[in-house]
Write a protein that holds these residues in place. Structure first.
Motif, short mmCIF file in Angstrom:
data_model
loop_
_atom_site.label_atom_id
_atom_site.label_comp_id
_atom_site.label_asym_id
_atom_site.label_seq_id
_atom_site.Cartn_x
_atom_site.Cartn_y
_atom_site.Cartn_z
N CYS A 33 -23.72 -14.59 -36.66
CA CYS A 33 -23.06 -13.29 -36.75
C CYS A 33 -23.43 -12.62 -38.07
N GLN A 37 -19.82 -8.28 -37.91
CA GLN A 37 -19.40 -8.86 -36.63
C GLN A 37 -18.36 -9.97 -36.84
N GLN A 41 -14.55 -10.10 -35.49
CA GLN A 41 -14.19 -11.15 -34.55
C GLN A 41 -13.00 -11.98 -35.02
#
Length: 429
Positions: A33, A37, A41
């Motif tokens: 990631c 991101q 998340q």
């Protein structure tokens, strides 16, 4: 200074956890990631995650300003507070902050002033909320009354028996000691004036020179050489030359023992002349002579257990008050040729005091004095430990506690009273 509510509000605004931050950091470092991101998340701030990825912030470090006292020193302060509480010296907030400031200054010798204050105290309480709590004492046990209640005496003897059993001292009277302070006010010799003459200015009561004696004896009648404390400074060595052998000398503004003088006495005098057997149990009124970090560290290193008496208990629990001190003052009065009472003025100068007191103190070395000390320990129930030795007629009746009385003392303090106790949360071990 930020208020407690403001600090709590800041903490509540933090919606992410360190665990989520660690998981996000693993994902970014593995290349699965990007920072953006992973932040989305796992629900962590992108800037905070970026700081950890770049190395500007160490993973797992606390947010906000740097901790003023190292975690190891703070743990030591907590341990000190818990020890004090369990042995009858519960600390106030002001004392804890003062001790913390001493630690800070010790680590930062070039700093001219301490940075510790209300903000540090609030953060300290938050970090240590599982270990300590700050409670309001019941008004009866704040030392405002002249009588002791039965529950106070019961709680003290419970603590005394626990300490003796834990240290196997029940058959070792030489290792059980009590130190206590008594005072002498030096008056002026009486002279003859014509009855009609004006004497002019008369000094107000309490303005005379005051000299205190800190005495310490074991339950076998053996003594630690006395500590003689003058009011204000004393010039030269003339005040020391004729006193009892190996006596210690000092001075304070009040002519009474204070924290610094007690530290000096304990470190430089008591540990030198105390019995070599260990452990030792030293019982004294710690509310008048508060111990500090240096005293506690030395006591624990030298295997000396410090036990505090409840306030306002001299007439019941101080062995020296019950016999030896009246004997010494009676002897002192006889030697000075003055008919004043023990606590009143004596016709002796400050310079001559030590010579007269040396002769007075010999009474403690004689068979009668040794017997009086031993009998004082027995009457107080300190050795052998015997609660029934206390005259219940001198105690106020027990008082039941109710929610209306306010917060009660923690059981970890063994019921020994003070104001604004810093005591262990939950039952004692």
């Amino acid at each position: 200074m930020p208020s407690r509510n403001h600090l709590d509000k800041i903490r509540k605004n933090k919606k992410w956890t360190e665990e989520a931050m660690e998981r996000a950091l693993v994902e970014v470092k593995s290349g699965r990631c990007t920072v953006r991101q992973a932040a989305k998340q796992f629900g962590v701030p992108k800037s905070s995650l970026g700081d950890r990825v770049s190395g500007r912030v160490t993973p797992g470090s606390r947010s906000g300003p740097a901790q003023l006292i190292a975690s190891a020193d703070e743990d030591r302060l907590v341990e000190f507070s818990l020890y004090m509480s369990k042995h009858g010296f519960p600390l106030t907030k002001q004392q804890v902050v003062s001790f913390a400031s001493s630690i800070y200054k010790r680590r930062h010798r070039r700093v001219a002033f301490s940075k510790l204050g209300q903000t540090w105290w609030l953060n300290f309480r938050k970090r240590q909320e599982k270990n300590i709590t700050n409670q309001q004492a019941d008004f009866v046990v704040r030392g405002k009354t002249v009588c002791m209640r039965k529950e106070q005496v019961n709680q003290f003897f419970h603590l005394l028996n626990s300490v003796m059993d834990a240290n196997e001292l029940r058959d070792k009277p030489r290792q059980i000691l009590n130190c206590c302070e008594t005072g002498f006010q030096l008056g002026r010799k009486r002279v003859i004036y014509p009855k009609s003459s004006s004497l002019g200015y008369k000094p107000p009561p309490g303005s005379r020179d005051h000299i205190s004696i800190l005495a310490c004896f074991s339950a076998t009648g053996e003594d630690i050489p006395p500590f003689i404390i003058y009011s204000k400074a004393y010039p030269g060595v003339c005040y020391k030359t004729q006193g009892p052998p190996d006596a210690l000398y000092g001075w304070s503004d009040s002519g009474r023992v204070n924290s610094e003088l007690f530290k000096r006495w304990f470190l430089k005098h008591f540990l030198v002349y105390a019995p070599k057997e260990r452990p030792l149990l030293l019982i004294f009124d710690g509310h008048k002579s508060p111990v500090n970090l240096e005293v506690l560290e030395a006591a624990r290193k030298k295997n000396v257990v410090l036990l505090c008496l409840p306030p306002n208990c001299s007439h019941l629990l101080q062995p020296l008050e019950l016999g030896l001190f009246p004997l010494l003052k009676q002897r002192f009065t006889t030697l000075t040729g003055d008919t004043c009472t023990a606590e009143a003025c004596f016709a002796v100068s400050k310079k001559d005091f030590t010579g007269v007191f040396k002769e007075t103190y010999q009474a403690a070395k004689e068979e009668e004095g040794v017997g009086i000390v031993k009998e004082g320990f027995r009457k107080c129930g300190l050795y052998p430990p015997d609660h029934s030795s206390i005259n219940n007629a001198l105690l106020m009746p027990s008082r039941s506690m109710s929610p209306a009385d306010g917060a009660s003392l923690s059981t970890a303090a063994q019921g020994v009273p003070t104001v604004d106790d810093l005591t262990v949360a939950g039952p004692s071990s």
